[in-house]
Design an enzyme around this catalytic site. Structure first.
Site, PDB file in Angstrom:
ATOM      1  N   TYR A 198       0.843  -1.201   0.000  1.00 40.40           N
ATOM      2  CA  TYR A 198       0.000   0.000   0.000  1.00 40.40           C
ATOM      3  C   TYR A 198       0.874   1.245   0.000  1.00 40.40           C
ATOM      4  O   TYR A 198       2.065   1.188   0.331  1.00 40.40           O
ATOM      5  CB  TYR A 198      -0.935   0.013   1.221  1.00 40.40           C
ATOM      6  CG  TYR A 198      -0.225   0.180   2.544  1.00 40.40           C
ATOM      7  CD1 TYR A 198       0.271  -0.927   3.234  1.00 40.40           C
ATOM      8  CD2 TYR A 198      -0.037   1.448   3.094  1.00 40.40           C
ATOM      9  CE1 TYR A 198       0.918  -0.774   4.445  1.00 40.40           C
ATOM     10  CE2 TYR A 198       0.621   1.606   4.316  1.00 40.40           C
ATOM     11  CZ  TYR A 198       1.100   0.496   4.984  1.00 40.40           C
ATOM     12  OH  TYR A 198       1.759   0.648   6.177  1.00 40.40           O
ATOM     13  N   CYS A 199       0.265   2.361  -0.402  1.00 43.59           N
ATOM     14  CA  CYS A 199       0.938   3.659  -0.319  1.00 43.59           C
ATOM     15  C   CYS A 199      -0.149   4.712  -0.088  1.00 43.59           C
ATOM     16  O   CYS A 199      -1.282   4.371   0.251  1.00 43.59           O
ATOM     17  CB  CYS A 199       1.775   3.937  -1.564  1.00 43.59           C
ATOM     18  SG  CYS A 199       0.827   3.997  -3.096  1.00 43.59           S
ATOM     19  N   THR A 200       0.170   5.978  -0.274  1.00 40.59           N
ATOM     20  CA  THR A 200      -0.775   7.045   0.062  1.00 40.59           C
ATOM     21  C   THR A 200      -2.043   7.009  -0.780  1.00 40.59           C
ATOM     22  O   THR A 200      -3.149   6.955  -0.261  1.00 40.59           O
ATOM     23  CB  THR A 200      -0.106   8.426  -0.109  1.00 40.59           C
ATOM     24  OG1 THR A 200       1.173   8.386   0.511  1.00 40.59           O
ATOM     25  CG2 THR A 200      -0.963   9.531   0.478  1.00 40.59           C
ATOM     26  N   ILE A 227      -4.177   4.544   1.114  1.00 41.95           N
ATOM     27  CA  ILE A 227      -4.715   4.808   2.453  1.00 41.95           C
ATOM     28  C   ILE A 227      -5.905   5.764   2.374  1.00 41.95           C
ATOM     29  O   ILE A 227      -6.867   5.644   3.132  1.00 41.95           O
ATOM     30  CB  ILE A 227      -3.617   5.417   3.356  1.00 41.95           C
ATOM     31  CG1 ILE A 227      -2.425   4.461   3.446  1.00 41.95           C
ATOM     32  CG2 ILE A 227      -4.151   5.720   4.753  1.00 41.95           C
ATOM     33  CD1 ILE A 227      -1.126   5.141   3.846  1.00 41.95           C
TER      34      ILE A 227
END
Ligand SMILES: [Zn+2]
Ligand SMILES: [Zn+2]
Length: 343
Positions: A198-200, A227
């Site tokens: 996952y990332c932003t 996120i």
């Protein structure tokens, strides 16, 4: 600011009504093979200029990354135009009603080598062969599976203030650095384990998941919309939130509080704190975590030296800066030697 994604017809109507004469800020990205980025760029520019779109858009052989603002009244027209482009049909848009109207003053559509500066050699793998997108429900399910390895694809200053429970958070300053580190850590599990990342907002995982598939990982998953979208789904569907702390974001808000836990420390005194600031000395501008009492004591600076400089008359500060590069700006975020409690 509220984010809207994948709106139902009714939600969209409500949003447009609320926006009235306002503009919407929209961001989206897509990896796709674009044969002639220059031609595609011109096609976008002509249409969007006519639709009064403003913003900064990057187009490359590898895809498109767009941050723009659209008059709310012309949103349907804008959306129809996107749906007419086969790789942008039904693309997930991050949409917010613009409050200050200052996000963008011009329409700039630029052809670049890359849509994300990742430092990778593209020719080695196919960026469109990416991992499986998962929503918040599936993501929660996957990360509670003992056969899953969860990896945070962001940088150290982002993970320091918030991350998913149990995630591997590589201590890196750049995206490029993290790829081989993670691969090496997981090299014995390429076939058996689930690699979930996952990332932003999802864009880094688009690239990373394609990279890991190319490197032989069999079960690669990525959190769709990152996120930001996870948080929205958790709220909307009342799901269990597995993210602790704050989500670091790249606009004036700096971070969005997602759970009440404070997982970071003031870099100067070690007290629980997760507020990023930039050193008030303009020649330094270091990004670091500072609690309110240290901010007062240090006059918003990262060190005694910066405090001294910051106290000088502005003209003198300017004279000191002349001809010097601002070395802390990008890569030393939170890494300065002067900070005793840096992570
Ligand atoms: Zn402090
Ligand atoms: Zn400083």
């Amino acid at each position: 600011m509220q984010l809207y994604n994948k709106l139902s017809a009714r939600e969209r109507e409500a949003m447009l009504e609320e926006a009235g004469e306002d503009r919407l800020t929209i961001s989206f990205y897509q990896y796709a093979k674009i044969g002639n980025p220059e031609l595609f760029r011109n096609h976008l520019f002509v249409a969007w200029d006519e639709q009064e779109v403003l913003g900064r858009i990057y187009v490359a052989h590898e895809g498109i990354n767009a941050q723009l603002s659209v008059p709310a009244k012309r949103f349907d027209e804008f959306k129809a135009f996107l749906d007419g482009i086969y790789f942008l049909k039904d693309i997930r848009l991050n949409i917010a009603i613009e409050q200050d109207m200052k996000s963008f003053l011009k329409l700039k559509v630029k052809v670049r080598d890359k849509i994300l500066a990742d430092g990778l050699d593209d020719k080695t793998f196919d960026v469109t062969k990416k991992g499986e997108h998962v929503n918040a429900v599936k993501f929660n399910e996957l990360i509670s599976n003992p056969n899953t390895v969860l990896v945070d694809m962001r940088n150290h200053y982002e993970t320091e203030i918030g991350h998913f429970q149990g995630a591997i958070t590589p201590d890196v300053d750049t995206f490029r650095e993290s790829l081989p580190i993670i691969e090496n850590d997981l090299k014995d599990f390429k076939e058996e384990k689930n690699l979930v990342m996952y990332c932003t907002g999802g864009i880094r995982c688009e690239k990373a998941s394609a990279y890991y598939k190319h490197r032989g990982f069999k079960n690669v998953y990525q959190l769709e919309g990152g996120i930001i979208e996870y948080t929205r789904q958790v709220k909307e569907q009342n799901l269990e939130n597995k993210f602790i702390g704050k989500n670091f974001v790249f606009d004036h808000r700096r971070a969005e509080k997602i759970s009440d836990e404070v997982i970071a420390k003031c870099h100067q005194c070690g007290a629980a704190c997760d507020t990023h600031v930039n050193c008030a000395n303009e020649a330094c501008h270091l990004l670091f975590i500072q609690c309110p009492s240290c901010a007062e004591k240090m006059n918003n600076c990262c060190s005694d030296k910066c405090k001294e400089i910051h106290a000088l008359p502005y003209e003198e500060q300017k004279a000191l800066r002349k001809g010097k590069h601002n070395s802390n700006k990008i890569f030393k975020k939170g890494r300065s030697e002067v900070l005793k409690f840096k992570a």
